[in-house]
Motif scaffolding. Structure first.
Motif, short mmCIF file in Angstrom:
data_model
loop_
_atom_site.label_atom_id
_atom_site.label_comp_id
_atom_site.label_asym_id
_atom_site.label_seq_id
_atom_site.Cartn_x
_atom_site.Cartn_y
_atom_site.Cartn_z
N ASP A 62 0.82 -1.21 0.00
CA ASP A 62 0.00 0.00 0.00
C ASP A 62 0.86 1.27 0.00
O ASP A 62 0.34 2.37 -0.08
N GLN A 63 2.18 1.11 0.06
CA GLN A 63 3.10 2.25 0.00
C GLN A 63 3.72 2.42 -1.39
O GLN A 63 4.64 3.21 -1.57
N GLU A 64 3.22 1.69 -2.38
CA GLU A 64 3.73 1.80 -3.74
C GLU A 64 3.32 3.13 -4.35
O GLU A 64 2.23 3.63 -4.09
N GLY A 65 4.20 3.70 -5.15
CA GLY A 65 3.89 4.93 -5.87
C GLY A 65 4.61 6.13 -5.31
O GLY A 65 5.42 6.02 -4.39
N PRO A 66 4.31 7.32 -5.87
CA PRO A 66 4.99 8.54 -5.43
C PRO A 66 4.84 8.76 -3.92
O PRO A 66 3.78 8.55 -3.35
N GLY A 88 -2.82 11.08 -7.41
CA GLY A 88 -3.25 12.16 -8.27
C GLY A 88 -2.72 11.97 -9.67
O GLY A 88 -2.15 10.92 -10.01
N PRO A 89 -2.86 13.01 -10.50
CA PRO A 89 -2.45 12.90 -11.90
C PRO A 89 -0.94 12.80 -12.05
O PRO A 89 -0.18 13.57 -11.47
N GLN A 90 -0.54 11.81 -12.84
CA GLN A 90 0.87 11.58 -13.14
C GLN A 90 1.08 11.64 -14.64
O GLN A 90 0.28 11.10 -15.40
N PHE A 91 2.16 12.29 -15.05
CA PHE A 91 2.50 12.42 -16.45
C PHE A 91 3.87 11.78 -16.64
O PHE A 91 4.84 12.20 -16.02
N VAL A 92 3.93 10.75 -17.47
CA VAL A 92 5.17 10.01 -17.69
C VAL A 92 5.74 10.41 -19.04
O VAL A 92 5.08 10.24 -20.07
N PRO A 120 -4.20 1.14 -20.42
CA PRO A 120 -4.37 2.34 -19.60
C PRO A 120 -3.93 2.07 -18.16
O PRO A 120 -4.11 0.98 -17.64
N VAL A 121 -3.34 3.09 -17.54
CA VAL A 121 -2.93 3.02 -16.14
C VAL A 121 -3.65 4.15 -15.41
O VAL A 121 -3.59 5.30 -15.84
N GLU A 122 -4.32 3.81 -14.32
CA GLU A 122 -5.12 4.79 -13.57
C GLU A 122 -4.28 6.00 -13.17
O GLU A 122 -3.17 5.85 -12.65
N ASP A 123 -4.80 7.19 -13.41
CA ASP A 123 -4.19 8.47 -13.07
C ASP A 123 -2.89 8.77 -13.83
O ASP A 123 -2.17 9.69 -13.47
#
Length: 179
Positions: free
Chosen positions: A63-67, A74-78, A87-90
């Motif tokens: 549950d600690q995965e991600g930014p 929130g919104p992420q731009f890769v 598609p990947v959520e957010d």
């Protein structure tokens, strides 16, 4: 429009990832930090490099995965030339830097568009778009890996005097980029 801030935890010898992009060393330095809490509360979006997005999250599968160790959603731009086939959520995959910066700033609103990844941060700095740099210096020497900033041949980017904060886990330096 959000400010573009490069945020990273760095070893004392200047690495944000160890050899082979190893990020597992970071888990020893997670802990309460009011500067990190302040940042997370003010992030409106993230602009992430492809190598970081596809890379080695030390919290993968938890549950600690991600930014920010999962503390932010929130919104992420890769920034990538190879978008994910599904598609990947957010997550929005963007093929050019100018569009990635514009979309992440717009999505951030009055908050920060937080840049995650050394190469994309370098590109933002070279484009004159980076506003601030926040570095958490962890008390460890890695000896090799991915540097906080690398520019073959050198570069001279000036930063204003930092705001400094210390915790048992890290010392943070929060700079403004001189333009």
């Amino acid at each position: 429009m959000g400010k573009l801030l490069y945020g990273a935890t760095m070893s004392l010898d200047g690495f944000i990832a160890g050899p082979n992009d190893d990020m597992s060393w970071l888990t020893d330095f997670f802990g309460p930090d009011p500067v990190a809490d302040e940042l997370v509360a003010n992030v409106g979006s993230c602009l992430i490099g492809a190598r970081t997005f596809w890379g080695n999250d030390p919290n993968a599968g938890t549950d600690q995965e991600g930014p920010f160790g999962g503390a932010w959603k929130g919104p992420q731009f890769v920034l990538t030339h190879r978008p994910h086939p599904e598609p990947v959520e957010d997550v929005t995959f963007v093929g050019d830097l100018a569009t990635a910066i514009a979309e992440s700033r717009a999505a951030a609103g009055d908050g920060y568009a937080c840049v995650i990844g050394a190469d994309v941060a370098r590109q933002c700095l070279e484009a004159g778009e980076l506003d601030e740099v926040l570095v958490f210096i962890a008390p460890i020497l890695l000896g090799d890996g991915v540097r906080l900033f690398s520019h073959p041949g050198g570069a001279d980017y000036r930063l204003e005097r930092p705001r400094v904060h210390e915790t048992p886990h890290a010392t943070s330096l929060w700079y403004r980029v001189k333009k």
